[in-house]
Design a protein around this motif. Structure first.
Motif, PDB file in Angstrom:
ATOM      1  N   ARG A 125     -50.581 -62.736 111.372  1.00 52.84           N
ATOM      2  CA  ARG A 125     -50.497 -62.051 110.084  1.00 52.84           C
ATOM      3  C   ARG A 125     -51.666 -61.097 109.823  1.00 52.84           C
ATOM      4  O   ARG A 125     -51.608 -60.311 108.880  1.00 52.84           O
ATOM      5  CB  ARG A 125     -50.442 -63.085 108.944  1.00 52.84           C
ATOM      6  CG  ARG A 125     -49.229 -64.004 108.989  1.00 52.84           C
ATOM      7  CD  ARG A 125     -49.051 -64.730 107.663  1.00 52.84           C
ATOM      8  NE  ARG A 125     -50.243 -65.468 107.282  1.00 52.84           N
ATOM      9  CZ  ARG A 125     -50.483 -66.732 107.599  1.00 52.84           C
ATOM     10  NH1 ARG A 125     -49.605 -67.405 108.342  1.00 52.84           N
ATOM     11  NH2 ARG A 125     -51.579 -67.349 107.200  1.00 52.84           N
ATOM     12  N   CYS A 126     -52.705 -61.175 110.636  1.00 51.12           N
ATOM     13  CA  CYS A 126     -53.890 -60.347 110.405  1.00 51.12           C
ATOM     14  C   CYS A 126     -53.599 -58.886 110.745  1.00 51.12           C
ATOM     15  O   CYS A 126     -53.133 -58.573 111.845  1.00 51.12           O
ATOM     16  CB  CYS A 126     -55.057 -60.864 111.244  1.00 51.12           C
ATOM     17  SG  CYS A 126     -56.606 -59.972 110.927  1.00 51.12           S
ATOM     18  N   ASP A 127     -53.871 -57.998 109.820  1.00 53.08           N
ATOM     19  CA  ASP A 127     -53.591 -56.572 110.017  1.00 53.08           C
ATOM     20  C   ASP A 127     -54.808 -55.790 110.496  1.00 53.08           C
ATOM     21  O   ASP A 127     -54.726 -54.567 110.667  1.00 53.08           O
ATOM     22  CB  ASP A 127     -53.088 -55.954 108.708  1.00 53.08           C
ATOM     23  CG  ASP A 127     -51.730 -56.509 108.298  1.00 53.08           C
ATOM     24  OD1 ASP A 127     -50.937 -56.857 109.198  1.00 53.08           O
ATOM     25  OD2 ASP A 127     -51.474 -56.609 107.080  1.00 53.08           O
ATOM     26  N   ALA A 129     -57.425 -54.076 112.860  1.00 55.32           N
ATOM     27  CA  ALA A 129     -57.376 -53.569 114.230  1.00 55.32           C
ATOM     28  C   ALA A 129     -58.287 -54.359 115.149  1.00 55.32           C
ATOM     29  O   ALA A 129     -58.011 -54.508 116.342  1.00 55.32           O
ATOM     30  CB  ALA A 129     -57.756 -52.088 114.247  1.00 55.32           C
ATOM     31  N   THR A 132     -56.496 -57.162 116.805  1.00 57.41           N
ATOM     32  CA  THR A 132     -55.614 -56.721 117.887  1.00 57.41           C
ATOM     33  C   THR A 132     -56.429 -56.396 119.132  1.00 57.41           C
ATOM     34  O   THR A 132     -55.978 -56.654 120.257  1.00 57.41           O
ATOM     35  CB  THR A 132     -54.800 -55.486 117.445  1.00 57.41           C
ATOM     36  OG1 THR A 132     -54.196 -55.748 116.178  1.00 57.41           O
ATOM     37  CG2 THR A 132     -53.705 -55.183 118.450  1.00 57.41           C
ATOM     38  N   VAL A 177     -44.186 -58.343 117.102  1.00 56.37           N
ATOM     39  CA  VAL A 177     -45.201 -58.044 116.093  1.00 56.37           C
ATOM     40  C   VAL A 177     -46.458 -57.484 116.741  1.00 56.37           C
ATOM     41  O   VAL A 177     -47.015 -56.468 116.299  1.00 56.37           O
ATOM     42  CB  VAL A 177     -45.540 -59.312 115.271  1.00 56.37           C
ATOM     43  CG1 VAL A 177     -46.777 -59.070 114.403  1.00 56.37           C
ATOM     44  CG2 VAL A 177     -44.355 -59.706 114.397  1.00 56.37           C
ATOM     45  N   PHE A 178     -46.915 -58.121 117.819  1.00 58.31           N
ATOM     46  CA  PHE A 178     -48.142 -57.646 118.455  1.00 58.31           C
ATOM     47  C   PHE A 178     -47.919 -56.324 119.191  1.00 58.31           C
ATOM     48  O   PHE A 178     -48.823 -55.484 119.252  1.00 58.31           O
ATOM     49  CB  PHE A 178     -48.699 -58.707 119.407  1.00 58.31           C
ATOM     50  CG  PHE A 178     -49.506 -59.767 118.707  1.00 58.31           C
ATOM     51  CD1 PHE A 178     -50.759 -59.464 118.188  1.00 58.31           C
ATOM     52  CD2 PHE A 178     -49.013 -61.057 118.560  1.00 58.31           C
ATOM     53  CE1 PHE A 178     -51.508 -60.435 117.525  1.00 58.31           C
ATOM     54  CE2 PHE A 178     -49.757 -62.032 117.909  1.00 58.31           C
ATOM     55  CZ  PHE A 178     -51.006 -61.718 117.388  1.00 58.31           C
ATOM     56  N   GLU A 180     -46.013 -53.966 118.138  1.00 60.15           N
ATOM     57  CA  GLU A 180     -46.087 -52.971 117.068  1.00 60.15           C
ATOM     58  C   GLU A 180     -47.541 -52.725 116.655  1.00 60.15           C
ATOM     59  O   GLU A 180     -47.926 -51.593 116.338  1.00 60.15           O
ATOM     60  CB  GLU A 180     -45.257 -53.428 115.872  1.00 60.15           C
ATOM     61  CG  GLU A 180     -43.750 -53.428 116.139  1.00 60.15           C
ATOM     62  CD  GLU A 180     -42.947 -54.031 115.002  1.00 60.15           C
ATOM     63  OE1 GLU A 180     -43.584 -54.582 114.049  1.00 60.15           O
ATOM     64  OE2 GLU A 180     -41.709 -53.972 115.055  1.00 60.15           O
ATOM     65  N   LYS A 181     -48.361 -53.772 116.663  1.00 53.19           N
ATOM     66  CA  LYS A 181     -49.772 -53.610 116.310  1.00 53.19           C
ATOM     67  C   LYS A 181     -50.503 -52.714 117.314  1.00 53.19           C
ATOM     68  O   LYS A 181     -51.419 -51.973 116.949  1.00 53.19           O
ATOM     69  CB  LYS A 181     -50.470 -54.972 116.241  1.00 53.19           C
ATOM     70  CG  LYS A 181     -50.054 -55.845 115.063  1.00 53.19           C
ATOM     71  CD  LYS A 181     -50.853 -57.135 115.057  1.00 53.19           C
ATOM     72  CE  LYS A 181     -50.487 -58.002 113.863  1.00 53.19           C
ATOM     73  NZ  LYS A 181     -51.329 -59.198 113.751  1.00 53.19           N
ATOM     74  N   LEU A 184     -50.221 -49.023 116.298  1.00 52.71           N
ATOM     75  CA  LEU A 184     -50.726 -48.557 115.005  1.00 52.71           C
ATOM     76  C   LEU A 184     -51.884 -47.583 115.197  1.00 52.71           C
ATOM     77  O   LEU A 184     -52.729 -47.767 116.081  1.00 52.71           O
ATOM     78  CB  LEU A 184     -51.185 -49.744 114.163  1.00 52.71           C
ATOM     79  CG  LEU A 184     -50.091 -50.702 113.674  1.00 52.71           C
ATOM     80  CD1 LEU A 184     -50.708 -51.900 112.958  1.00 52.71           C
ATOM     81  CD2 LEU A 184     -49.114 -49.973 112.752  1.00 52.71           C
ATOM     82  N   PHE A 187     -55.392 -49.127 115.344  1.00 50.54           N
ATOM     83  CA  PHE A 187     -55.719 -49.763 116.616  1.00 50.54           C
ATOM     84  C   PHE A 187     -56.011 -48.724 117.689  1.00 50.54           C
ATOM     85  O   PHE A 187     -56.996 -48.833 118.433  1.00 50.54           O
ATOM     86  CB  PHE A 187     -54.582 -50.673 117.085  1.00 50.54           C
ATOM     87  CG  PHE A 187     -54.750 -51.146 118.505  1.00 50.54           C
ATOM     88  CD1 PHE A 187     -55.639 -52.166 118.811  1.00 50.54           C
ATOM     89  CD2 PHE A 187     -54.048 -50.535 119.540  1.00 50.54           C
ATOM     90  CE1 PHE A 187     -55.821 -52.582 120.128  1.00 50.54           C
ATOM     91  CE2 PHE A 187     -54.229 -50.948 120.860  1.00 50.54           C
ATOM     92  CZ  PHE A 187     -55.113 -51.972 121.149  1.00 50.54           C
TER      93      PHE A 187
END
Length: 217
Positions: A125-127, A129, A132, A177-178, A180-181, A184, A187
């Protein structure tokens, strides 16, 4: 250690205490007395065991039923705060940056009796960067490969933890999810400034591309 005030106990005391011979089951009264100072030293970035993963081994050897609900919540609350601080790239006292990867931290708390899934879900859930960046660095070296499984010399001390971490990382939704991260802008901008692994001569760009490929297979 029993004669000195708790505040005067140093990391050196606990280093010797935690590395000494111990019975399979620990006395919760003793561990409960020492635990606040042990956690305080961990939060300051001190080494209280020769390996981070085993820092809370004595805690995990206490009968789980001996702790009150309030005590269990306090232990879990510390674990969540410590993990959040680590994946955010925070510093720990005079020791500087966290020197251990997030999966090692998950294993440390799992050995201490904290459910690993609750920590892993916070990573998902951590957004930030920075979290990641650590996901790429940690899983590239310690998970992805043939076969893809968590590789850590202390994982055998807790039956099932290797499978738990493996199932979590291989879950299709988590991989999406990862993945997609990794796309970003925040990132990508931070990744451009990463120098790669200083000891293994691997560029961070190569690491990111390899992890992204594993995530999207």
């Amino acid at each position: 250690m029993r004669e000195e005030p708790l505040r005067r106990l140093t990391a050196a005391h606990f280093y010797e205490y935690n590395n000494s011979a111990k019975s399979e089951v620990q006395r919760s009264e003793e561990i409960g007395f020492f635990l606040p100072r042990m956690l305080e030293l961990l939060a300051e970035g001190e080494d209280i065991h020769h390996s981070l993963e085993l820092s809370l081994d004595r805690l995990g050897r206490c009968p789980r039923g001996d702790w009150t609900q309030e005590q269990r919540e306090a232990i879990e609350g510390f674990a969540h705060a410590y993990f959040d601080h680590a994946i955010a790239g925070g510093r720990l006292g005079a020791a500087g940056h966290c020197r251990n990867d997030p999966l090692s931290i998950v294993l440390m708390f799992a050995i201490g009796g904290v459910e690993p899934e609750r920590l892993l879900s916070r990573w998902l859930r951590c957004d930030l960067a920075t979290s990641t960046i650590q996901f790429v660095d940690d899983t590239y070296f310690n998970f992805w490969g043939e076969p893809s499984q968590y590789r850590n010399p202390f994982v055998e001390s807790l039956p099932g933890i290797q499978q738990t971490i493996g199932n979590w990382l291989l879950d299709p939704q988590h991989r999406r999810v990862f993945a997609e991260k990794l796309l970003l802008p925040e990132f990508l901008a931070l990744a451009e400034r990463q120098s790669g692994h200083r000891y293994r001569n691997v560029s961070f760009k190569l690491m990111s591309e390899a992890v992204f490929e594993h995530l999207t297979r």
